[in-house]
Enzyme design. Structure first.
Site, PDB file in Angstrom:
ATOM      1  N   HIS A 162      38.786  60.506  52.062  1.00  0.00           N
ATOM      2  CA  HIS A 162      37.684  59.592  51.704  1.00  0.00           C
ATOM      3  C   HIS A 162      37.641  59.332  50.197  1.00  0.00           C
ATOM      4  O   HIS A 162      36.580  59.077  49.641  1.00  0.00           O
ATOM      5  CB  HIS A 162      36.323  60.152  52.156  1.00  0.00           C
ATOM      6  CG  HIS A 162      36.327  60.683  53.555  1.00  0.00           C
ATOM      7  ND1 HIS A 162      36.036  59.910  54.654  1.00  0.00           N
ATOM      8  CD2 HIS A 162      36.625  61.908  54.027  1.00  0.00           C
ATOM      9  CE1 HIS A 162      36.149  60.649  55.747  1.00  0.00           C
ATOM     10  NE2 HIS A 162      36.505  61.865  55.404  1.00  0.00           N
ATOM     11  N   SER A 283      47.438  42.070  28.170  1.00  0.00           N
ATOM     12  CA  SER A 283      46.435  41.043  28.432  1.00  0.00           C
ATOM     13  C   SER A 283      46.505  40.025  27.296  1.00  0.00           C
ATOM     14  O   SER A 283      46.756  40.384  26.146  1.00  0.00           O
ATOM     15  CB  SER A 283      45.060  41.691  28.480  1.00  0.00           C
ATOM     16  OG  SER A 283      44.065  40.735  28.210  1.00  0.00           O
ATOM     17  N   LYS A 289      44.863  46.442  26.254  1.00  0.00           N
ATOM     18  CA  LYS A 289      45.220  46.631  27.661  1.00  0.00           C
ATOM     19  C   LYS A 289      46.714  46.819  27.899  1.00  0.00           C
ATOM     20  O   LYS A 289      47.552  46.193  27.278  1.00  0.00           O
ATOM     21  CB  LYS A 289      44.757  45.412  28.494  1.00  0.00           C
ATOM     22  CG  LYS A 289      43.268  45.243  28.569  1.00  0.00           C
ATOM     23  CD  LYS A 289      42.593  46.233  29.515  1.00  0.00           C
ATOM     24  CE  LYS A 289      42.892  45.961  30.961  1.00  0.00           C
ATOM     25  NZ  LYS A 289      42.032  44.931  31.544  1.00  0.00           N
ATOM     26  N   GLU A 296      50.402  45.924  41.125  1.00  0.00           N
ATOM     27  CA  GLU A 296      49.451  44.975  41.717  1.00  0.00           C
ATOM     28  C   GLU A 296      50.190  43.874  42.470  1.00  0.00           C
ATOM     29  O   GLU A 296      49.775  43.450  43.547  1.00  0.00           O
ATOM     30  CB  GLU A 296      48.572  44.363  40.627  1.00  0.00           C
ATOM     31  CG  GLU A 296      47.624  45.381  40.006  1.00  0.00           C
ATOM     32  CD  GLU A 296      46.960  44.829  38.752  1.00  0.00           C
ATOM     33  OE1 GLU A 296      46.096  43.962  38.882  1.00  0.00           O
ATOM     34  OE2 GLU A 296      47.323  45.263  37.648  1.00  0.00           O
TER      35      GLU A 296
END
Ligand code: ARG
Length: 462
Positions: A162, A283, A289, A296
Protein backbone atom coordinates in the site's frame (compact mmCIF):
# COMPACT_ATOMS: atom_id res chain seq x y z
CA UNK A 1 3.18 12.51 -68.22
CA UNK A 2 3.08 11.97 -64.47
CA UNK A 3 4.93 8.95 -63.06
CA UNK A 4 1.58 7.73 -61.87
CA UNK A 5 0.25 7.32 -65.36
CA UNK A 6 3.00 4.99 -66.58
CA UNK A 7 2.50 2.42 -63.83
CA UNK A 8 0.23 -0.45 -64.81
CA UNK A 9 -1.21 -2.28 -61.85
CA UNK A 10 -0.82 -6.09 -61.82
CA UNK A 11 -4.57 -6.40 -61.50
CA UNK A 12 -5.37 -3.86 -64.23
CA UNK A 13 -6.77 -6.48 -66.65
CA UNK A 14 -10.28 -6.50 -65.24
CA UNK A 15 -10.57 -2.72 -64.91
CA UNK A 16 -11.76 -0.18 -67.44
CA UNK A 17 -11.04 2.91 -65.35
CA UNK A 18 -7.94 4.18 -63.63
CA UNK A 19 -8.02 4.15 -59.84
CA UNK A 20 -9.17 7.40 -58.31
CA UNK A 21 -6.25 9.22 -56.69
CA UNK A 22 -7.94 9.47 -53.29
CA UNK A 23 -8.66 5.73 -53.37
CA UNK A 24 -5.09 5.00 -54.30
CA UNK A 25 -3.83 7.05 -51.38
CA UNK A 26 -6.40 5.60 -49.03
CA UNK A 27 -5.72 1.96 -49.84
CA UNK A 28 -1.97 2.19 -50.20
CA UNK A 29 0.09 0.55 -47.49
CA UNK A 30 3.53 0.84 -49.03
CA UNK A 31 4.52 3.80 -46.85
CA UNK A 32 4.68 1.40 -43.91
CA UNK A 33 4.78 -2.14 -45.33
CA UNK A 34 7.93 -1.38 -47.32
CA UNK A 35 9.55 -2.20 -44.02
CA UNK A 36 8.88 -5.84 -44.92
CA UNK A 37 10.85 -5.76 -48.20
CA UNK A 38 13.61 -8.08 -47.01
CA UNK A 39 11.10 -10.75 -45.97
CA UNK A 40 9.06 -10.27 -49.11
CA UNK A 41 12.13 -11.02 -51.23
CA UNK A 42 13.20 -13.88 -48.98
CA UNK A 43 9.74 -15.43 -49.36
CA UNK A 44 9.72 -14.88 -53.12
CA UNK A 45 13.11 -16.53 -53.51
CA UNK A 46 11.97 -19.60 -51.57
CA UNK A 47 8.76 -19.67 -53.59
CA UNK A 48 10.53 -19.56 -56.95
CA UNK A 49 12.93 -22.33 -55.88
CA UNK A 50 9.93 -24.46 -55.05
CA UNK A 51 8.22 -23.61 -58.37
CA UNK A 52 11.40 -24.68 -60.14
CA UNK A 53 11.73 -27.96 -58.24
CA UNK A 54 8.10 -28.74 -59.02
CA UNK A 55 8.71 -27.86 -62.68
CA UNK A 56 5.96 -25.25 -62.48
CA UNK A 57 8.50 -22.79 -63.89
CA UNK A 58 11.54 -23.78 -65.93
CA UNK A 59 15.04 -23.72 -64.44
CA UNK A 60 15.93 -20.91 -66.85
CA UNK A 61 13.00 -18.74 -65.81
CA UNK A 62 13.66 -19.45 -62.14
CA UNK A 63 17.30 -18.35 -62.51
CA UNK A 64 16.23 -15.19 -64.23
CA UNK A 65 13.66 -14.43 -61.49
CA UNK A 66 16.25 -15.12 -58.81
CA UNK A 67 18.78 -12.78 -60.35
CA UNK A 68 16.12 -10.09 -60.81
CA UNK A 69 15.15 -10.41 -57.15
CA UNK A 70 18.79 -10.15 -56.10
CA UNK A 71 19.17 -6.94 -58.10
CA UNK A 72 16.08 -5.49 -56.46
CA UNK A 73 17.43 -6.50 -53.06
CA UNK A 74 20.68 -4.66 -53.72
CA UNK A 75 18.88 -1.61 -55.04
CA UNK A 76 16.73 -1.40 -51.90
CA UNK A 77 19.76 -1.93 -49.67
CA UNK A 78 21.55 0.92 -51.39
CA UNK A 79 18.50 3.16 -51.07
CA UNK A 80 18.18 3.23 -54.87
CA UNK A 81 14.74 1.65 -55.11
CA UNK A 82 11.73 3.85 -55.61
CA UNK A 83 8.65 2.60 -53.76
CA UNK A 84 5.56 3.93 -55.51
CA UNK A 85 2.39 4.72 -53.67
CA UNK A 86 0.26 3.89 -56.70
CA UNK A 87 1.59 0.33 -56.60
CA UNK A 88 -0.26 -0.09 -53.34
CA UNK A 89 2.02 -2.28 -51.30
CA UNK A 90 5.49 -3.75 -50.95
CA UNK A 91 4.49 -6.91 -52.85
CA UNK A 92 3.28 -5.13 -55.97
CA UNK A 93 6.21 -2.73 -55.91
CA UNK A 94 8.70 -5.57 -55.96
CA UNK A 95 6.79 -7.59 -58.53
CA UNK A 96 6.38 -4.57 -60.79
CA UNK A 97 10.05 -3.79 -60.70
CA UNK A 98 10.94 -7.47 -61.28
CA UNK A 99 8.93 -7.43 -64.49
CA UNK A 100 10.57 -4.17 -65.47
CA UNK A 101 13.97 -5.73 -64.75
CA UNK A 102 13.64 -9.15 -66.44
CA UNK A 103 10.58 -8.78 -68.65
CA UNK A 104 7.47 -10.93 -68.81
CA UNK A 105 9.20 -13.90 -67.14
CA UNK A 106 8.92 -11.85 -63.96
CA UNK A 107 5.19 -12.40 -64.22
CA UNK A 108 5.73 -16.09 -63.40
CA UNK A 109 6.80 -15.39 -59.82
CA UNK A 110 3.26 -14.91 -58.61
CA UNK A 111 2.22 -18.38 -59.79
CA UNK A 112 0.37 -20.34 -57.10
CA UNK A 113 0.58 -17.40 -54.74
CA UNK A 114 -1.63 -14.55 -53.63
CA UNK A 115 -0.81 -11.41 -51.75
CA UNK A 116 -3.01 -12.85 -49.04
CA UNK A 117 -0.66 -15.71 -48.22
CA UNK A 118 2.33 -13.54 -49.11
CA UNK A 119 1.58 -10.87 -46.51
CA UNK A 120 0.87 -13.51 -43.87
CA UNK A 121 4.30 -14.98 -44.66
CA UNK A 122 6.07 -11.61 -44.57
CA UNK A 123 4.68 -10.71 -41.15
CA UNK A 124 5.61 -14.11 -39.77
CA UNK A 125 9.17 -13.84 -41.08
CA UNK A 126 9.43 -10.30 -39.72
CA UNK A 127 8.09 -11.28 -36.29
CA UNK A 128 10.37 -14.28 -36.08
CA UNK A 129 13.36 -11.94 -36.32
CA UNK A 130 11.87 -9.33 -34.04
CA UNK A 131 10.98 -11.84 -31.33
CA UNK A 132 14.53 -13.20 -31.48
CA UNK A 133 15.83 -9.63 -31.09
CA UNK A 134 13.46 -8.79 -28.24
CA UNK A 135 14.35 -12.00 -26.40
CA UNK A 136 17.97 -10.95 -26.61
CA UNK A 137 17.19 -7.45 -25.32
CA UNK A 138 15.24 -8.86 -22.39
CA UNK A 139 18.10 -11.22 -21.60
CA UNK A 140 20.57 -8.30 -21.61
CA UNK A 141 18.30 -6.35 -19.32
CA UNK A 142 18.03 -9.31 -16.97
CA UNK A 143 21.82 -9.65 -16.93
CA UNK A 144 22.03 -6.01 -15.82
CA UNK A 145 19.50 -6.66 -13.04
CA UNK A 146 21.38 -9.71 -11.77
CA UNK A 147 24.68 -7.81 -11.91
CA UNK A 148 23.18 -5.06 -9.76
CA UNK A 149 21.66 -7.60 -7.38
CA UNK A 150 25.15 -9.04 -6.85
CA UNK A 151 26.79 -5.65 -6.50
CA UNK A 152 24.30 -4.37 -3.91
CA UNK A 153 23.75 -7.60 -2.01
CA UNK A 154 24.14 -5.87 1.38
CA UNK A 155 21.82 -2.94 0.75
CA UNK A 156 18.66 -2.99 2.84
CA UNK A 157 15.59 -1.02 1.85
CA UNK A 158 12.01 -0.77 3.04
CA UNK A 159 9.64 -3.11 1.26
CA UNK A 160 6.20 -1.56 0.79
CA UNK A 161 2.62 -2.66 0.74
CA UNK A 162 0.00 0.00 0.00
CA UNK A 163 3.05 2.22 -0.51
CA UNK A 164 3.53 2.17 3.25
CA UNK A 165 6.70 0.81 4.78
CA UNK A 166 6.01 -2.84 5.50
CA UNK A 167 9.11 -4.96 6.10
CA UNK A 168 12.80 -4.54 5.33
CA UNK A 169 14.02 -6.31 2.20
CA UNK A 170 17.26 -6.48 0.29
CA UNK A 171 17.57 -4.13 -2.68
CA UNK A 172 18.78 -7.24 -4.51
CA UNK A 173 15.49 -8.98 -3.74
CA UNK A 174 13.65 -6.03 -5.27
CA UNK A 175 15.90 -6.19 -8.35
CA UNK A 176 15.31 -9.90 -8.74
CA UNK A 177 11.56 -9.37 -8.47
CA UNK A 178 11.86 -7.58 -11.82
CA UNK A 179 14.15 -10.33 -13.09
CA UNK A 180 11.32 -12.83 -12.49
CA UNK A 181 8.81 -10.64 -14.34
CA UNK A 182 11.09 -10.49 -17.37
CA UNK A 183 11.67 -14.22 -17.10
CA UNK A 184 7.94 -14.70 -17.62
CA UNK A 185 8.03 -12.22 -20.49
CA UNK A 186 10.72 -14.25 -22.20
CA UNK A 187 8.76 -17.40 -21.80
CA UNK A 188 5.68 -15.71 -23.28
CA UNK A 189 7.61 -14.54 -26.35
CA UNK A 190 9.15 -17.98 -26.74
CA UNK A 191 5.70 -19.50 -26.61
CA UNK A 192 4.33 -16.96 -29.08
CA UNK A 193 7.18 -17.87 -31.42
CA UNK A 194 5.76 -21.39 -31.79
CA UNK A 195 2.59 -20.01 -33.37
CA UNK A 196 4.49 -17.44 -35.43
CA UNK A 197 6.77 -20.10 -36.84
CA UNK A 198 4.24 -21.65 -39.22
CA UNK A 199 4.36 -21.39 -43.03
CA UNK A 200 1.18 -19.87 -44.53
CA UNK A 201 2.54 -19.63 -48.11
CA UNK A 202 0.85 -22.01 -50.50
CA UNK A 203 -2.62 -21.17 -49.20
CA UNK A 204 -3.23 -19.04 -52.29
CA UNK A 205 -5.94 -16.43 -51.98
CA UNK A 206 -7.93 -18.64 -49.62
CA UNK A 207 -8.54 -22.09 -51.10
CA UNK A 208 -5.15 -23.52 -52.05
CA UNK A 209 -4.09 -24.07 -55.66
CA UNK A 210 -4.59 -26.51 -58.52
CA UNK A 211 -0.85 -26.39 -59.26
CA UNK A 212 1.42 -29.14 -57.90
CA UNK A 213 3.25 -27.09 -55.24
CA UNK A 214 5.41 -28.58 -52.49
CA UNK A 215 4.80 -26.60 -49.33
CA UNK A 216 7.10 -28.83 -47.31
CA UNK A 217 9.98 -27.77 -49.52
CA UNK A 218 9.20 -24.04 -49.11
CA UNK A 219 8.94 -24.56 -45.35
CA UNK A 220 12.31 -26.28 -45.35
CA UNK A 221 13.97 -23.43 -47.26
CA UNK A 222 12.51 -20.81 -44.94
CA UNK A 223 13.13 -22.84 -41.79
CA UNK A 224 9.50 -23.24 -40.72
CA UNK A 225 8.99 -26.30 -38.51
CA UNK A 226 5.25 -26.28 -39.31
CA UNK A 227 2.91 -25.68 -42.22
CA UNK A 228 -0.56 -24.18 -41.85
CA UNK A 229 -3.23 -26.84 -42.24
CA UNK A 230 -6.16 -24.82 -43.51
CA UNK A 231 -5.79 -22.30 -46.31
CA UNK A 232 -8.79 -20.21 -45.23
CA UNK A 233 -7.47 -19.95 -41.70
CA UNK A 234 -3.92 -19.27 -42.87
CA UNK A 235 -4.75 -16.14 -44.88
CA UNK A 236 -7.01 -14.63 -42.25
CA UNK A 237 -5.20 -15.63 -39.07
CA UNK A 238 -3.56 -12.85 -37.11
CA UNK A 239 -3.81 -14.54 -33.71
CA UNK A 240 -0.04 -14.59 -33.57
CA UNK A 241 -0.02 -10.78 -33.91
CA UNK A 242 -2.43 -10.52 -30.98
CA UNK A 243 -0.29 -12.92 -28.97
CA UNK A 244 2.79 -10.86 -29.73
CA UNK A 245 1.04 -7.62 -28.79
CA UNK A 246 -0.21 -9.15 -25.60
CA UNK A 247 3.29 -10.34 -24.62
CA UNK A 248 4.55 -6.89 -25.62
CA UNK A 249 1.89 -5.26 -23.45
CA UNK A 250 2.96 -7.26 -20.42
CA UNK A 251 6.61 -6.45 -20.91
CA UNK A 252 5.54 -2.80 -21.07
CA UNK A 253 3.58 -3.22 -17.84
CA UNK A 254 6.76 -4.42 -16.18
CA UNK A 255 8.95 -1.69 -17.65
CA UNK A 256 6.36 0.87 -16.67
CA UNK A 257 6.10 -0.36 -13.09
CA UNK A 258 9.86 -0.29 -12.76
CA UNK A 259 9.94 3.22 -14.22
CA UNK A 260 7.28 4.37 -11.79
CA UNK A 261 9.32 3.08 -8.85
CA UNK A 262 12.41 4.83 -10.15
CA UNK A 263 10.50 8.09 -10.58
CA UNK A 264 9.32 7.81 -6.98
CA UNK A 265 12.72 6.85 -5.66
CA UNK A 266 14.31 9.75 -7.49
CA UNK A 267 11.98 12.26 -5.83
CA UNK A 268 13.27 14.46 -3.03
CA UNK A 269 10.76 12.78 -0.75
CA UNK A 270 12.33 9.34 -1.20
CA UNK A 271 15.88 10.16 -2.25
CA UNK A 272 16.73 6.48 -2.72
CA UNK A 273 18.42 6.97 -6.08
CA UNK A 274 20.13 9.58 -8.14
CA UNK A 275 19.80 9.53 -11.90
CA UNK A 276 22.85 9.91 -14.09
CA UNK A 277 22.97 13.32 -15.83
CA UNK A 278 23.29 11.63 -19.19
CA UNK A 279 19.96 9.88 -18.67
CA UNK A 280 18.00 12.85 -17.32
CA UNK A 281 16.68 16.08 -18.75
CA UNK A 282 16.36 19.58 -17.38
CA UNK A 283 13.52 22.05 -17.13
CA UNK A 284 13.34 25.03 -19.46
CA UNK A 285 12.19 27.28 -16.63
CA UNK A 286 13.37 25.79 -13.33
CA UNK A 287 17.17 25.71 -13.32
CA UNK A 288 17.43 23.37 -10.33
CA UNK A 289 15.48 20.52 -11.92
CA UNK A 290 16.85 17.18 -13.10
CA UNK A 291 13.90 15.24 -14.34
CA UNK A 292 13.40 11.49 -14.78
CA UNK A 293 11.91 11.97 -18.27
CA UNK A 294 13.27 8.67 -19.57
CA UNK A 295 11.29 6.72 -17.01
CA UNK A 296 8.25 8.89 -17.46
CA UNK A 297 8.33 8.26 -21.19
CA UNK A 298 8.67 4.50 -20.73
CA UNK A 299 5.68 4.66 -18.39
CA UNK A 300 3.78 6.75 -20.92
CA UNK A 301 4.66 4.59 -23.90
CA UNK A 302 3.11 1.54 -22.27
CA UNK A 303 -0.26 3.05 -23.17
CA UNK A 304 0.34 3.00 -26.89
CA UNK A 305 1.31 -0.68 -26.87
CA UNK A 306 -1.86 -1.61 -24.95
CA UNK A 307 -3.76 0.48 -27.51
CA UNK A 308 -2.22 -1.51 -30.37
CA UNK A 309 -3.32 -4.77 -28.77
CA UNK A 310 -6.90 -3.53 -28.54
CA UNK A 311 -6.75 -2.10 -32.08
CA UNK A 312 -5.84 -5.47 -33.59
CA UNK A 313 -8.37 -7.36 -31.48
CA UNK A 314 -11.08 -5.01 -32.72
CA UNK A 315 -9.93 -5.38 -36.34
CA UNK A 316 -10.28 -9.15 -36.05
CA UNK A 317 -13.47 -9.55 -34.09
CA UNK A 318 -16.00 -9.08 -36.87
CA UNK A 319 -14.13 -10.53 -39.84
CA UNK A 320 -15.80 -13.19 -41.92
CA UNK A 321 -13.45 -15.75 -43.43
CA UNK A 322 -11.15 -15.46 -45.20
CA UNK A 323 -8.90 -12.51 -46.11
CA UNK A 324 -10.34 -9.01 -45.75
CA UNK A 325 -8.54 -5.77 -46.37
CA UNK A 326 -9.14 -4.77 -42.74
CA UNK A 327 -6.15 -7.00 -42.04
CA UNK A 328 -3.87 -4.37 -43.53
CA UNK A 329 -4.53 -2.46 -40.30
CA UNK A 330 -2.45 -4.97 -38.34
CA UNK A 331 0.90 -3.64 -39.47
CA UNK A 332 1.21 -0.13 -38.07
CA UNK A 333 0.23 -1.22 -34.55
CA UNK A 334 2.59 -4.18 -34.80
CA UNK A 335 5.53 -2.15 -36.07
CA UNK A 336 5.05 0.55 -33.48
CA UNK A 337 4.80 -2.01 -30.68
CA UNK A 338 8.03 -3.67 -31.82
CA UNK A 339 9.83 -0.32 -31.95
CA UNK A 340 8.45 0.82 -28.61
CA UNK A 341 9.35 -2.36 -26.75
CA UNK A 342 12.83 -2.36 -28.24
CA UNK A 343 13.45 1.30 -27.42
CA UNK A 344 12.19 1.02 -23.86
CA UNK A 345 14.21 -2.10 -23.12
CA UNK A 346 17.35 -0.52 -24.57
CA UNK A 347 17.05 2.77 -22.74
CA UNK A 348 16.41 1.14 -19.37
CA UNK A 349 19.24 -1.34 -19.92
CA UNK A 350 21.48 1.68 -20.36
CA UNK A 351 20.08 3.57 -17.38
CA UNK A 352 19.99 0.92 -14.66
CA UNK A 353 23.75 0.39 -14.19
CA UNK A 354 24.26 4.16 -13.99
CA UNK A 355 21.83 4.72 -11.12
CA UNK A 356 23.34 5.78 -7.84
CA UNK A 357 21.64 3.96 -4.98
CA UNK A 358 21.76 5.96 -1.75
CA UNK A 359 22.40 3.06 0.59
CA UNK A 360 22.29 5.05 3.81
CA UNK A 361 19.01 6.75 3.00
CA UNK A 362 17.50 3.40 2.07
CA UNK A 363 18.70 1.75 5.27
CA UNK A 364 17.43 4.62 7.38
CA UNK A 365 14.06 4.45 5.66
CA UNK A 366 13.98 0.69 6.31
CA UNK A 367 14.58 1.28 9.99
CA UNK A 368 11.64 3.62 10.29
CA UNK A 369 7.97 2.81 10.57
CA UNK A 370 8.27 -0.17 12.92
CA UNK A 371 9.25 -2.30 9.95
CA UNK A 372 10.41 -5.15 12.20
CA UNK A 373 7.13 -5.43 14.13
CA UNK A 374 6.24 -8.65 12.29
CA UNK A 375 9.60 -10.08 13.35
CA UNK A 376 8.69 -9.35 16.97
CA UNK A 377 5.35 -11.11 16.52
CA UNK A 378 7.10 -14.11 14.93
CA UNK A 379 9.57 -14.12 17.86
CA UNK A 380 6.61 -14.56 20.19
CA UNK A 381 5.22 -17.30 17.95
CA UNK A 382 8.52 -19.17 18.22
CA UNK A 383 8.06 -19.00 22.02
CA UNK A 384 4.67 -20.68 21.70
CA UNK A 385 2.31 -17.68 21.59
CA UNK A 386 -0.56 -18.12 19.07
CA UNK A 387 -0.02 -15.71 16.17
CA UNK A 388 -3.21 -13.70 16.75
CA UNK A 389 -2.14 -13.07 20.35
CA UNK A 390 1.40 -12.24 19.27
CA UNK A 391 -0.05 -9.75 16.76
CA UNK A 392 -2.10 -8.11 19.53
CA UNK A 393 0.89 -7.88 21.94
CA UNK A 394 3.12 -6.41 19.23
CA UNK A 395 0.40 -3.94 18.25
CA UNK A 396 0.28 -2.70 21.82
CA UNK A 397 4.07 -2.35 21.92
CA UNK A 398 3.94 -0.28 18.72
CA UNK A 399 1.24 1.95 20.20
CA UNK A 400 3.36 2.41 23.36
CA UNK A 401 6.31 3.41 21.16
CA UNK A 402 4.17 5.89 19.22
CA UNK A 403 2.89 7.45 22.43
CA UNK A 404 6.40 7.71 23.83
CA UNK A 405 8.14 8.67 20.59
CA UNK A 406 10.37 5.58 20.63
CA UNK A 407 11.40 2.97 18.11
CA UNK A 408 11.28 -0.76 18.86
CA UNK A 409 15.04 -0.74 19.31
CA UNK A 410 14.80 2.06 21.92
CA UNK A 411 12.85 -0.20 24.28
CA UNK A 412 14.65 -1.98 27.14
CA UNK A 413 13.82 -5.47 28.32
CA UNK A 414 11.73 -4.27 31.26
CA UNK A 415 9.55 -2.15 29.02
CA UNK A 416 9.05 -5.10 26.69
CA UNK A 417 8.30 -7.53 29.50
CA UNK A 418 5.36 -5.34 30.52
CA UNK A 419 3.62 -6.59 27.41
CA UNK A 420 4.65 -10.24 27.65
CA UNK A 421 6.67 -12.11 30.23
CA UNK A 422 7.83 -14.51 27.55
CA UNK A 423 10.07 -11.85 26.00
CA UNK A 424 13.74 -12.46 26.85
CA UNK A 425 17.04 -10.79 26.06
CA UNK A 426 17.30 -12.73 22.78
CA UNK A 427 14.48 -10.56 21.39
CA UNK A 428 17.02 -7.90 20.47
CA UNK A 429 18.48 -10.34 17.96
CA UNK A 430 15.32 -9.99 15.84
CA UNK A 431 14.62 -6.30 15.93
CA UNK A 432 17.33 -4.92 13.64
CA UNK A 433 16.67 -4.64 9.92
CA UNK A 434 19.58 -6.96 9.12
CA UNK A 435 18.26 -9.64 11.44
CA UNK A 436 14.79 -9.16 10.02
CA UNK A 437 16.05 -9.64 6.47
CA UNK A 438 18.36 -12.53 7.17
CA UNK A 439 15.82 -14.55 9.10
CA UNK A 440 13.44 -14.46 6.10
CA UNK A 441 15.01 -17.61 4.71
CA UNK A 442 11.80 -19.28 3.59
CA UNK A 443 11.92 -20.33 -0.09
CA UNK A 444 11.65 -17.19 -2.19
CA UNK A 445 12.17 -14.92 0.83
CA UNK A 446 14.50 -11.95 1.14
CA UNK A 447 17.27 -13.49 3.31
CA UNK A 448 20.70 -12.85 1.87
CA UNK A 449 21.28 -16.59 1.70
CA UNK A 450 18.13 -17.12 -0.35
CA UNK A 451 18.83 -14.20 -2.66
CA UNK A 452 22.41 -15.34 -3.23
CA UNK A 453 21.07 -18.82 -3.92
CA UNK A 454 18.74 -17.46 -6.60
CA UNK A 455 21.57 -15.41 -8.14
CA UNK A 456 23.71 -18.56 -8.31
CA UNK A 457 20.87 -20.50 -9.86
CA UNK A 458 20.28 -17.79 -12.49
CA UNK A 459 23.97 -17.60 -13.33
CA UNK A 460 24.21 -21.33 -13.75
CA UNK A 461 21.36 -21.05 -16.26
CA UNK A 462 18.54 -22.71 -14.31
N1 ARG B 1 -1.51 -4.78 -48.18
C1 ARG B 1 -2.27 -5.97 -47.90
C2 ARG B 1 -2.24 -6.25 -46.40
O1 ARG B 1 -1.45 -5.65 -45.75
C3 ARG B 1 -1.67 -7.12 -48.62
C4 ARG B 1 -2.64 -8.13 -49.07
C5 ARG B 1 -3.60 -7.50 -50.01
N2 ARG B 1 -4.45 -8.43 -50.60
C6 ARG B 1 -5.48 -8.05 -51.33
N3 ARG B 1 -6.16 -8.94 -51.86
N4 ARG B 1 -5.76 -6.78 -51.49
O2 ARG B 1 -3.00 -7.01 -45.88
Amino acid sequence: MSSRAVVKKPWAGRFKEKTEKTVETFTSSVSFDKRLWKYDIQGSMAHVKMLKKQKIVSAKDAESIMSGLKKIEQAIQKGKFKFRDELEDVHMNIEYSLIKEIGTTGGKLHTARSRNDQIALDIRLFLRDEITGILELIKNFQTVLVGLAEKYIDVVMPGYTHLQKAQPVLLSHWLLAYFEMFERDRSRFEDCMKRVNVLPLGSGALAGTTLPIDRGYTAQILGFPEISRNSMDAVSDRDFVVEFLSAASLVMVHLSRLSEELVLWNSGEFGFIELPDAFSTGSSIMPQKKNPDVMELVRGKAGRVFGHLIAVLVVLKGLPLAYNRDLQEDKEPLFDAVDTVRACLSVLTGTMPKLKFNKLIMRKAAEEGFSTATDLAEYLVRKGVPFREAHEITGKIVRYCLENKKTLLDLNLNELKRFSKIIKKDVFGCLTVDASVNKKDSFGGTAKKSVLGRIREIKSGK
